[in-house]
Motif scaffolding. Structure first.
Motif, mmCIF file in Angstrom:
data_model
loop_
_atom_site.group_PDB
_atom_site.id
_atom_site.type_symbol
_atom_site.label_atom_id
_atom_site.label_comp_id
_atom_site.label_asym_id
_atom_site.label_seq_id
_atom_site.Cartn_x
_atom_site.Cartn_y
_atom_site.Cartn_z
ATOM 1 N N LEU A 353 0.776 -1.116 0.118
ATOM 2 C CA LEU A 353 -0.135 -0.228 0.024
ATOM 3 C C LEU A 353 0.801 1.328 -0.083
ATOM 4 O O LEU A 353 2.052 1.177 0.259
ATOM 5 N N PRO A 354 0.337 2.168 -0.376
ATOM 6 C CA PRO A 354 1.083 3.619 -0.553
ATOM 7 C C PRO A 354 1.713 3.973 0.957
ATOM 8 O O PRO A 354 0.885 3.439 2.123
ATOM 9 N N LYS A 355 2.725 4.466 0.947
ATOM 10 C CA LYS A 355 3.457 4.746 2.167
ATOM 11 C C LYS A 355 3.679 6.162 2.566
ATOM 12 O O LYS A 355 4.253 6.920 1.505
ATOM 13 N N ILE A 356 3.597 6.578 3.771
ATOM 14 C CA ILE A 356 3.845 8.063 4.304
ATOM 15 C C ILE A 356 4.992 8.068 5.442
ATOM 16 O O ILE A 356 4.580 7.331 6.367
ATOM 17 N N ASP A 357 6.189 8.383 5.012
ATOM 18 C CA ASP A 357 7.192 8.054 6.127
ATOM 19 C C ASP A 357 6.756 9.197 7.232
ATOM 20 O O ASP A 357 6.318 10.119 7.094
ATOM 21 N N ASP A 358 7.499 8.802 8.450
ATOM 22 C CA ASP A 358 7.582 10.012 9.754
ATOM 23 C C ASP A 358 8.082 10.950 9.184
ATOM 24 O O ASP A 358 9.047 11.067 8.366
ATOM 25 N N PHE A 359 7.463 12.135 9.834
ATOM 26 C CA PHE A 359 8.269 13.555 9.551
ATOM 27 C C PHE A 359 7.839 13.866 7.919
ATOM 28 O O PHE A 359 8.809 14.777 7.747
ATOM 29 N N SER A 360 7.151 13.356 7.077
ATOM 30 C CA SER A 360 7.095 13.823 5.684
ATOM 31 C C SER A 360 6.687 15.074 5.654
ATOM 32 O O SER A 360 6.935 15.706 4.548
ATOM 33 N N PHE A 361 5.832 15.761 6.581
ATOM 34 C CA PHE A 361 5.393 16.796 6.531
ATOM 35 C C PHE A 361 5.892 17.754 7.501
ATOM 36 O O PHE A 361 5.411 19.139 7.723
ATOM 37 N N GLN A 362 7.233 17.560 7.982
ATOM 38 C CA GLN A 362 7.661 18.543 8.753
ATOM 39 C C GLN A 362 8.327 19.779 8.200
ATOM 40 O O GLN A 362 8.325 20.708 9.109
ATOM 41 N N TRP A 363 8.496 19.994 7.062
ATOM 42 C CA TRP A 363 8.927 20.927 6.448
ATOM 43 C C TRP A 363 7.592 21.963 6.145
ATOM 44 O O TRP A 363 7.837 23.282 5.970
ATOM 45 N N LEU A 364 6.448 21.557 6.227
ATOM 46 C CA LEU A 364 5.307 22.511 6.188
ATOM 47 C C LEU A 364 5.015 23.392 7.523
ATOM 48 O O LEU A 364 3.858 22.878 8.029
ATOM 49 N N LYS A 365 5.776 24.329 8.059
ATOM 50 C CA LYS A 365 5.589 24.668 9.013
ATOM 51 C C LYS A 365 4.390 25.788 8.955
ATOM 52 O O LYS A 365 4.021 26.246 10.211
ATOM 53 N N TYR A 366 4.159 26.347 8.009
ATOM 54 C CA TYR A 366 2.847 27.336 7.745
ATOM 55 C C TYR A 366 1.651 26.384 7.367
ATOM 56 O O TYR A 366 0.750 27.247 7.081
ATOM 57 N N LEU A 367 1.753 25.500 7.092
ATOM 58 C CA LEU A 367 0.341 24.480 6.400
ATOM 59 C C LEU A 367 -0.477 24.695 7.466
ATOM 60 O O LEU A 367 -0.558 24.491 8.565
ATOM 61 N N GLU A 368 -2.006 25.075 6.880
ATOM 62 C CA GLU A 368 -3.106 25.395 7.765
ATOM 63 C C GLU A 368 -4.273 24.529 7.217
ATOM 64 O O GLU A 368 -5.010 24.066 8.095
ATOM 65 N N HIS A 369 -4.470 23.760 6.054
ATOM 66 C CA HIS A 369 -5.362 23.206 5.517
ATOM 67 C C HIS A 369 -4.710 22.093 4.954
ATOM 68 O O HIS A 369 -4.103 22.071 3.827
ATOM 69 N N LEU A 370 -4.984 20.663 5.332
ATOM 70 C CA LEU A 370 -4.560 19.645 4.613
ATOM 71 C C LEU A 370 -5.817 18.643 4.313
ATOM 72 O O LEU A 370 -6.342 18.061 5.298
ATOM 73 N N ASN A 371 -5.962 18.321 3.157
ATOM 74 C CA ASN A 371 -6.964 17.452 2.792
ATOM 75 C C ASN A 371 -6.370 16.228 2.120
ATOM 76 O O ASN A 371 -5.425 16.002 1.140
ATOM 77 N N MET A 372 -6.796 14.941 2.802
ATOM 78 C CA MET A 372 -6.336 13.770 2.529
ATOM 79 C C MET A 372 -7.437 12.688 2.419
ATOM 80 O O MET A 372 -7.453 11.536 2.851
ATOM 81 N N GLU A 373 -8.316 13.309 1.923
ATOM 82 C CA GLU A 373 -9.658 12.400 1.831
ATOM 83 C C GLU A 373 -9.646 11.321 0.627
ATOM 84 O O GLU A 373 -8.591 11.421 -0.252
ATOM 85 N N ASP A 374 -10.100 10.270 0.888
ATOM 86 C CA ASP A 374 -10.313 9.240 -0.186
ATOM 87 C C ASP A 374 -8.906 8.725 -0.735
ATOM 88 O O ASP A 374 -8.641 8.668 -1.698
ATOM 89 N N ASN A 375 -8.156 8.248 0.229
ATOM 90 C CA ASN A 375 -7.023 7.659 -0.174
ATOM 91 C C ASN A 375 -7.026 6.232 0.620
ATOM 92 O O ASN A 375 -8.072 5.648 0.728
ATOM 93 N N ASN A 376 -5.731 5.747 0.464
ATOM 94 C CA ASN A 376 -5.602 4.231 0.968
ATOM 95 C C ASN A 376 -4.406 3.943 1.648
ATOM 96 O O ASN A 376 -3.462 3.178 1.449
#
Length: 914
Positions: A353-376
């Motif tokens: 299955l698709p993989k997301i490693d730990d700390f994959s979003f660590q660079w997005l310091k200003y991210l406010e809105h994250l949409n991860m709908e309909d994934n697997n």
């Protein structure tokens, strides 16, 4: 050409979206076109879909908008527009126009929007738009323009939007010299452009394009400096073009050092990115990048390192297999990241299955809105979201292959995120462990709907949610409540528990007793049958209560052990109440007495028939009332009068109305006078009874027949003793009234005498002149002669006896009336039909009485003559005379003496009306 117009002034301002403009026109205007009529309203003329072959010549001269779309026009002759010099918008789309004359704009000096889409234009000359100096929008999409020669757009200095999509253009060259300095949108999509060359874009050297649309072309080449030729290009759209990785890299290099801010590369077959793909954008201020629908499966480390200013990144609808800890490196300013359907690989093995490693979003310091709908995803790792220190919105709807239990470690990686909204719908969650959300202290909205949660809520599940405002738990397996289920979330304002097989809502203390700030509570579709009177006690701020589709009928029955349960008491701020489909067949008096601020009540789909009077007396602010599909037969003013005063929406469809005066007369009158919106009227408001009205709309019920019974309504409230006394008086007057009247008159006049008798008999020769029909002469002679013999002072003027021989009849009548103190009319059916009596005798006698201000006419009725016949034949009414001057010949012989006495009183009364 027929037209319809109204004299209202069109609001000022001009929309630059002509398609939206026509979409906002009222529906009735568009429908009216099918009747071959131009519809004119608010200075807007709609002549679309009329099969016109020429421009209408008789429209109002002050129109500012003219719609000629979907007709059979082949040209737009300037002479036909001389009358319409005020036009601002002209839409001639979907016709067969093949040529445009330059004088058109000369006749329309105020024209700002010209739409000629879907026509047959093939050539544009330098003179075509020479007079269109005020034009701001020009739509030429879907024509046959294959090449632009010279400079047709040179004079369009105010043009903001130019649409040349869906033509046959092979080049972007629209001119040979600088022009269109104010152009903001240029659409060249769906043409045959193969290359972008600098010399072909030189004409835009002074422009500030916010949007250059080149999608759906066949571009294979970006020549050196092609985008530098454009003055200040900020938005570039290259969707649906087969760019691939190499051409995308070349594109980015050409965009280097430009003013580009938005770049859309949706569906460009960009299957993978490398750390050099976007290298050329490092010297730009790109803020928006759309890479959706690319089947992107690999994002190399540092692919976005060159985009430090990016704020919006869309990766929707891709097939990313692996997200590493450096995939988003460099995206320091991204605020919105769309990963919806970006990890969609299907596999029976968790390892594939698709993989997301730990700390994959660590660079997005200003991210406010994250949409991860309909994934697997296989699940949430301990450090999946670590580093999102400004995240406020996270949607994980339908994202996990297996997330059966939410533990106190599931959201550990969000411990340092100020998350406000979390969406976990459709994830097959079956259990929430204690403290599962304890890391989310800032959370305000938690959506757990459409899962498979089935458990007892102890209240520990919400530990740590000190700022929670809304919890959505609807559409789960089952929830068993306890008194402490929501004790730890007193800040809660909205609680949704729809269709969760809710159990134990009738426990004490109530599961909701601690929710003092609750404004919305949804308990619908739960088959709830038992509610305590105190279940909602203390919810002083509750505004919306949904209890539809339950089984609460027993609670309001008077036969219920302990009496009806008033479970709505104390909800003084409730605005919306939904009790649809609960099986109610009765409502107790005072059920809504505390709901003074109620604005909407839904009691539809129940079994209600008779509602108690004054049920809605407290609902004077009610705006919406729904009672559709009940068993209501009568709409009583005592019940519905108060709530109907301010009602704006009413739904009482599909009730078996009893169409009688007592049941719906008031309702029909209210319908005819109200401005409220009544759903389904008249088709769904049908009479059930009586048989003659069965199946007809209640609006056909004739209320005029009900007005006659209105004065007798008071009889229904008179008590028994008064009614019996009234009947006794009526019977007494009916059988002995003449005798009482006779003895009363005899007594009064014996004691007081005839004080009103005129004492000047010498002025009159006769006491009265008798007017009668020729057929009644025998009766007159038989009864008036004996009276003269009995009383020597009485002398009547009888035509057969007292008229002078040889005198003219009409003259004799006039003289006899003058010589008589009174005039007696012997009223019978014969008199009403006698021509001489009708046309002369009666008229002259009445005329003399009116002119001399005398009360000198006596009516003697030998038959029962209705007042309307008397008025129709003789123009007389009983109300014109005093009661003593109206006599009825008695049927009984014993009453004749009383009649004679009344006649003597009438003959002796004063003639003066004063």
């Amino acid at each position: 050409m027929v037209r319809i117009s109204e004299g209202e002034v069109m609001s000022q301002g001009l929309s630059y979206h002509i398609y939206s403009f026509w979409g906002l026109l009222p529906l009735w205007m568009l429908c009216a076109s099918s009747a071959n009529k131009c519809v004119v309203r608010h200075e807007v003329a709609d002549c679309s879909h009329l099969r016109l072959t020429q421009v209408p010549a008789d429209l109002p001269a002050n129109i500012t908008v003219l719609n000629l779309t979907h007709n059979q026009l082949r040209k737009l002759p300037p002479a036909n527009f001389t009358r319409y010099s005020q036009l601002i918008i002209l839409d001639g789309g979907f016709n067969s126009i093949s040529k445009l004359e330059s004088e058109l704009c000369q006749k329309l000096p105020l024209l700002k929007v010209l739409n000629l889409q879907h026509n047959e234009l093939s050539q544009l000359s330098d003179k075509t738009f020479v007079y269109c100096v005020n034009l701001t929008e020009l739509h030429l999409t879907s024509n046959s323009i294959q090449k632009i020669k010279s400079n047709p757009f040179k004079n369009l200095k105010n043009l903001i939007k130019l649409d040349l999509a869906h033509n046959g253009l092979s080049s972007t060259k629209l001119g040979t010299e600088l022009q269109l300095e104010n152009l903001q949108e240029l659409s060249l999509s769906n043409n045959k452009i193969h290359a972008l060359r600098r010399e072909e874009l030189d004409f835009l050297g002074n422009s500030s394009l916010k949007k250059l649309e080149l999608s759906s072309n066949q571009i294979k080449e970006f020549s050196s400096g092609c985008f530098h030729a454009i003055g200040k290009l900020s938005g570039l759209f290259l969707n649906n073009i087969q760019l691939g990785s190499s051409l995308t890299e070349k594109l980015c290099l050409e965009l280097s050092n430009t003013s580009i801010q938005s770049l859309s590369l949706s569906n460009t077959q960009l299957y993978r990115t490398s750390n050099m793909t976007f290298f050329g954008l490092k010297e730009t201020n790109l803020t928006m990048l759309d890479l959706s629908h690319n089947s992107l499966n690999k994002i190399a480390n540092d692919s976005f390192a060159w985009l430090p200013h990016l704020e919006y990144l869309t990766l929707e609808n891709n097939n990313i297999e692996h997200l590493s800890s450096r995939s988003f490196y460099g995206l320091l300013n991204v605020r919105y990241l769309n990963l919806k359907r970006s990890f969609t690989k299907q596999s029976t093995s968790l390892a594939s299955l698709p993989k997301i490693d730990d700390f994959s979003f660590q660079w997005l310091k200003y991210l406010e809105h994250l949409n991860m709908e309909d994934n697997n995803f296989p699940g949430i790792k301990n450090n999946m979201f670590t580093g999102l220190i400004r995240l406020k919105y996270l949607s994980l709807s339908s994202s996990f292959t297996s997330l059966p239990t939410l533990t106190n470690e599931t959201f550990l990686s969000l411990a340092n995120s100020p998350l406000l909204i979390l969406n976990l719908t459709r994830n097959k969650i079956s259990k929430i462990e204690s403290g599962a959300f304890s890391w989310l202290g800032h959370l305000e909205v938690l959506d757990l709907g459409l899962n498979e949660i089935g458990q007892e809520l102890t209240g520990q599940e919400w530990r740590g949610l000190g700022n929670i405002v809304e919890i959505y738990l609807s559409y789960n397996k089952y929830l068993q409540l306890t008194s402490n289920s929501f004790a730890l979330v007193p800040s809660l304002q909205q609680l949704m528990l729809r269709r969760v097989a809710c159990k134990n809502v009738d426990i004490s203390p109530s599961p909701f007793c601690s929710l003092r700030n609750l404004t919305i509570l949804d308990l619908s579709n739960n088959n709830i049958a038992n509610i305590n009177e105190d279940m909602l006690e203390g919810l002083d701020k509750l505004e919306i209560l949904d209890l539809q589709h339950n089984n609460l009928a027993r609670l309001w029955k008077h036969a219920n052990p302990g009496g009806p349960v008033h479970f709505l008491k104390g909800l003084s701020h409730l605005h919306v109440l939904n009790l649809e489909s609960n099986g109610f067949d009765e409502i107790p008096q005072g059920a809504f007495k505390d709901l003074s601020e109620l604005k909407s009540i839904d009691l539809g789909l129940n079994n209600l028939n008779i509602l108690p009077p004054s049920l809605f007396d407290s609902q004077t602010s009610l705006k919406s009332l729904k009672l559709e599909k009940n068993l209501i037969t009568s709409v009583d003013k005592n019940v519905f009068g108060p709530p109907f005063k301010n009602l704006t929406n009413l739904d009482m469809r599909f009730n078996p109305f009893d169409c009688t005066c007592e049941s719906i007369a008031w309702f029909v009158n209210w319908i005819n006078g109200t401005h409220a919106n009544i759903s389904g009227l008249p088709d769904d408001y049908l009479c059930n009874t009586p048989p003659q009205y069965h199946g007809l709309s209640v609006t056909f019920f004739d209320t005029s027949a009900c007005k006659d019974s209105a004065p007798f309504e008071l009889l229904f409230i008179i008590n028994t003793s008064t009614l019996l006394f009234f009947i006794f008086i009526v019977l007494l007057v009916h059988f002995e009234g003449w005798r009482i009247s006779f003895y009363w008159n005899v007594s009064v006049h014996r004691i007081l005498g005839f004080k009103e008798i005129d004492r000047q008999p010498e002025q009159f020769e006769y006491a009265a002149y008798v007017i009668h029909a020729h057929k009644d002469r025998d009766w007159v002679w038989q009864h008036f002669s004996p009276m003269e013999e009995k009383d020597q002072s009485l002398k009547f003027c009888l035509e057969e006896r007292d008229f002078e021989a040889g005198a003219l009849e009409l003259e004799a009548i006039v003289n006899s009336i003058k010589r008589s103190r009174k005039t007696i009319f012997v009223i019978t059916q014969h008199l009403l039909k006698d021509p001489l009596c009708k046309r002369f005798k009666v008229h002259h006698a009445v005329q003399q009485a009116v002119e001399q201000n005398l009360d000198s006419i006596i009516l003697i009725f030998l038959e029962e003559i209705p007042d309307y016949k008397l008025n129709h034949a003789l123009c007389l009414r009983r109300g014109m005379f005093k009661s003593r001057c109206i006599l009825n010949w008695p049927v009984q012989k014993e009453r004749i003496s009383a009649f004679h006495h009344k006649l003597q009183v009438a003959l002796g009364s004063r003639n003066s009306v004063y």
